[in-house]
Design an enzyme around this catalytic site. Structure first.
Site, PDB file in Angstrom:
ATOM      1  N   ASN A 139      10.741 -20.637  -8.706  1.00  0.00           N
ATOM      2  CA  ASN A 139       9.741 -20.095  -9.625  1.00  0.00           C
ATOM      3  C   ASN A 139      10.427 -19.680 -10.909  1.00  0.00           C
ATOM      4  OD1 ASN A 139       7.464 -20.271  -8.053  1.00  0.00           O
ATOM      5  ND2 ASN A 139       7.679 -18.239  -7.192  1.00  0.00           N
ATOM      6  N   ASP A 155       6.570 -19.966  -3.080  1.00  0.00           N
ATOM      7  CA  ASP A 155       5.500 -20.072  -2.073  1.00  0.00           C
ATOM      8  C   ASP A 155       5.684 -21.286  -1.178  1.00  0.00           C
ATOM      9  OD1 ASP A 155       3.813 -17.829  -2.716  1.00  0.00           O
ATOM     10  OD2 ASP A 155       3.401 -18.842  -4.602  1.00  0.00           O
ATOM     11  N   LYS A 194      22.840 -35.865  -1.234  1.00  0.00           N
ATOM     12  CA  LYS A 194      21.864 -36.019  -2.305  1.00  0.00           C
ATOM     13  C   LYS A 194      20.937 -37.202  -2.009  1.00  0.00           C
ATOM     14  CE  LYS A 194      21.373 -36.608  -7.194  1.00  0.00           C
ATOM     15  NZ  LYS A 194      21.911 -37.241  -8.370  1.00  0.00           N
ATOM     16  N   PHE A 237       3.388  -7.353  -7.027  1.00  0.00           N
ATOM     17  CA  PHE A 237       3.119  -7.899  -8.356  1.00  0.00           C
ATOM     18  C   PHE A 237       2.170  -9.083  -8.220  1.00  0.00           C
ATOM     19  CE2 PHE A 237       5.977  -6.219 -11.713  1.00  0.00           C
ATOM     20  CZ  PHE A 237       6.567  -5.216 -10.970  1.00  0.00           C
ATOM     21  N   LYS A 263      -5.795  -9.233  -3.597  1.00  0.00           N
ATOM     22  CA  LYS A 263      -4.437  -9.355  -3.030  1.00  0.00           C
ATOM     23  C   LYS A 263      -3.940  -7.989  -2.567  1.00  0.00           C
ATOM     24  CE  LYS A 263      -2.708 -13.260  -5.812  1.00  0.00           C
ATOM     25  NZ  LYS A 263      -1.767 -13.647  -6.870  1.00  0.00           N
ATOM     26  N   LYS A 288      -2.921  -7.410   1.266  1.00  0.00           N
ATOM     27  CA  LYS A 288      -1.519  -7.132   1.619  1.00  0.00           C
ATOM     28  C   LYS A 288      -1.263  -5.644   1.889  1.00  0.00           C
ATOM     29  CE  LYS A 288      -0.016 -11.193  -1.002  1.00  0.00           C
ATOM     30  NZ  LYS A 288       1.037 -11.858  -1.749  1.00  0.00           N
TER      31      LYS A 288
HETATM   32  N1  CTP Z   1       5.326 -12.681  -2.464  1.00  0.00           N
HETATM   33  C1  CTP Z   1       6.028 -12.586  -1.267  1.00  0.00           C
HETATM   34  N2  CTP Z   1       6.318 -13.681  -0.544  1.00  0.00           N
HETATM   35  C2  CTP Z   1       5.911 -14.906  -0.959  1.00  0.00           C
HETATM   36  C3  CTP Z   1       5.165 -15.025  -2.160  1.00  0.00           C
HETATM   37  C4  CTP Z   1       4.907 -13.890  -2.896  1.00  0.00           C
HETATM   38  O1  CTP Z   1       6.423 -11.478  -0.883  1.00  0.00           O
HETATM   39  N3  CTP Z   1       6.205 -15.961  -0.240  1.00  0.00           N
HETATM   40  C5  CTP Z   1       5.011 -11.469  -3.195  1.00  0.00           C
HETATM   41  C6  CTP Z   1       5.599 -11.368  -4.598  1.00  0.00           C
HETATM   42  O2  CTP Z   1       6.840 -10.718  -4.573  1.00  0.00           O
HETATM   43  C7  CTP Z   1       4.558 -10.555  -5.340  1.00  0.00           C
HETATM   44  C8  CTP Z   1       3.279 -10.848  -4.612  1.00  0.00           C
HETATM   45  O3  CTP Z   1       3.630 -11.440  -3.380  1.00  0.00           O
HETATM   46  O4  CTP Z   1       4.814  -9.174  -5.241  1.00  0.00           O
HETATM   47  C9  CTP Z   1       2.282 -11.700  -5.323  1.00  0.00           C
HETATM   48  O5  CTP Z   1       2.774 -12.961  -5.585  1.00  0.00           O
HETATM   49  P1  CTP Z   1       1.847 -14.039  -6.341  1.00  0.00           P
HETATM   50  O6  CTP Z   1       2.652 -15.286  -6.425  1.00  0.00           O
HETATM   51  O7  CTP Z   1       1.284 -13.485  -7.594  1.00  0.00           O
HETATM   52  O8  CTP Z   1       0.647 -14.191  -5.401  1.00  0.00           O
HETATM   53  P2  CTP Z   1       0.422 -14.863  -4.051  1.00  0.00           P
HETATM   54  O9  CTP Z   1      -0.049 -13.791  -3.135  1.00  0.00           O
HETATM   55  O10 CTP Z   1       1.666 -15.581  -3.611  1.00  0.00           O
HETATM   56  O11 CTP Z   1      -0.762 -15.869  -4.343  1.00  0.00           O
HETATM   57  P3  CTP Z   1      -0.917 -17.040  -5.457  1.00  0.00           P
HETATM   58  O12 CTP Z   1       0.464 -17.601  -5.674  1.00  0.00           O
HETATM   59  O13 CTP Z   1      -1.854 -17.971  -4.872  1.00  0.00           O
HETATM   60  O14 CTP Z   1      -1.460 -16.377  -6.686  1.00  0.00           O
END
Ligand code: CTP
Length: 393
Positions: free
Chosen positions: A204, A273, A283, A316, A330, A334
């Protein structure tokens, strides 16, 4: 961070005295007004004129020039830093001698104080020096360093004055309100990398600056901080214990390893994600790979929510647009206490900047928008919410 503070900088006779010029400059960059007092020996290494030119204030050396300088200057100072502090000055001050302006000021001064010793490692090991340093620590004087490394005399050992940045950081910490003392805060920062092959990965966009600012601000306010960091190139904050994690799996393991002691967790990491359904040792040939199958990684924050106990949990939400509804959903899903929403489409709230624009969404439904701020300022407003929930685990 030292805005409005009167810092009294004492310089004694060590080769490290030349670094005191930079120290004065950096303290001023943080907003301090700096007055300098030098011993005669310090003036052999660096001139008062140098310090006068930097600080814009007359440098004090002579005890008999102004009969009450040692009283007035001591009374108007908020912080006394002696850097470098030689063995001679340390020993002298520890038994209350007052035979020059610096030692008279020390006797007349009653506020927060820092010393950065600098000397040959044999002198530093000397039992008198060691016992006096120990006594200063007991009486609340902050001792910074010395560091190990090459010494001016050509030898190696523990005796180098600590880096200027470390002394400035200690000064900021001493002058900060310690309203998070007792908190053990676990902060995550930066991206994770999910390897596809030895060269390629899924990740990311994230500089880690927001998480590092949170760790730094929390440490300055007296919290015991553990920072779990993905790969990023921000300097680790002084005084924070840091654990590096490459993949989302590594981050999950590190977070749950340190969770027990934590009173609060701040998940500012941009955890990937997805990970690829393959992870090859060699590779991949681009002509052979036609498509990649992706699997979801564990949502660490969601897992934390289900095991949070009485911990304060902050997440976040990076959204394209100020989507309070989605971020609030969210927060509920969570089981968070606070959600920090940032609209990544806004200028100044993007990646790799030193600023952020956030909306704070509280568990009870309060929503508050903030203007563009430096990330360290955003960190403080987030930590202000935490302050109200002190001492639980
Ligand atoms: N987060 C996490 N583990 C993951 C993905 C995200 O702990 N695999 C946490 C991030 O650290 C952040 C929060 O989830 O605090 C929100 O992440 P975000 O990417 O905005 O949202 P998602 O819940 O992952 O949903 P989306 O990507 O669909 O918006």
């Amino acid at each position: 961070m030292l805005s409005g503070s009167n810092v009294l900088l004492g310089i004694t006779g060590s080769i490290a005295a030349y670094k005191a010029a930079d120290l004065a400059r950096r303290l001023m960059d943080e907003g301090a007004k700096v007055n300098v007092v030098m011993t005669d020996a310090a003036c052999r290494f660096i001139t008062p004129y140098t310090l006068e030119s930097i600080t814009g204030n007359a440098v004090h050396v002579d005890l008999f020039r102004d009969p009450y300088c040692h009283i007035h200057l001591a009374a108007e100072s908020d912080l006394f830093i002696i850097a470098p502090a030689t063995a001679n000055t340390i020993n002298k001050l520890s038994c209350g001698l007052a035979d020059n302006l610096l030692s008279c000021l020390w006797l007349a001064y009653d506020g927060p104080a820092l010393m950065a010793p600098a000397m040959n490692f044999r002198m530093y090991k000397n039992r008198t020096v060691q016992s006096n340093i120990k006594n200063f620590k007991k009486t609340g004087v902050e001792i910074i360093g010395p560091a190990k490394g090459s010494l001016a005399c050509g030898e190696e050992g523990k005796g180098r004055m600590s880096e200027v940045s470390e002394i400035v950081e200690a000064a900021i910490s001493v002058m900060s309100p310690h309203d998070l003392t007792g908190h053990k805060i676990l902060v995550t920062a930066g991206p994770t990398r999910e390897q596809i092959d030895p060269v390629r990965y899924i990740s990311n966009r994230s500089s880690g600056k927001m998480g590092y600012a949170l760790a730094l601000a929390a440490k300055r306010r007296g919290a015991d901080v553990t920072l779990v960091s993905g790969p990023c190139s921000v300097d680790p904050p002084h005084g924070v214990s840091i654990v590096y994690a490459e993949t989302s799996d590594d981050m999950e393991k590190a977070v749950f390893k340190h969770l027990d002691k934590a009173t609060a967790v701040i998940m500012s990491a941009a955890v990937s994600d997805f990970r690829a359904d393959l992870n090859t040792k060699n590779k991949l040939d681009k002509n052979i790979v036609k498509s990649l199958k992706l699997n979801k990684t564990t949502d660490i924050l969601k897992k934390l929510g289900s095991r949070k106990g009485k911990r304060f949990l902050i997440g976040f939400a990076a959204e394209s647009g100020k989507n309070v509804k989605r971020a609030s959903a969210k927060l509920k899903e969570k089981k968070l206490d606070l959600m920090v929403l940032n609209d990544i489409s806004q200028e100044g709230a993007g990646f790799d900047t030193d600023t952020n624009i956030v909306t704070l969404i509280h568990k009870k439904g309060d929503v508050k928008d903030y203007p563009i701020m430096k990330k360290i300022e955003v960190a403080h407003i987030i930590l202000d919410c935490l302050k109200k929930k002190k001492g639980s685990s």
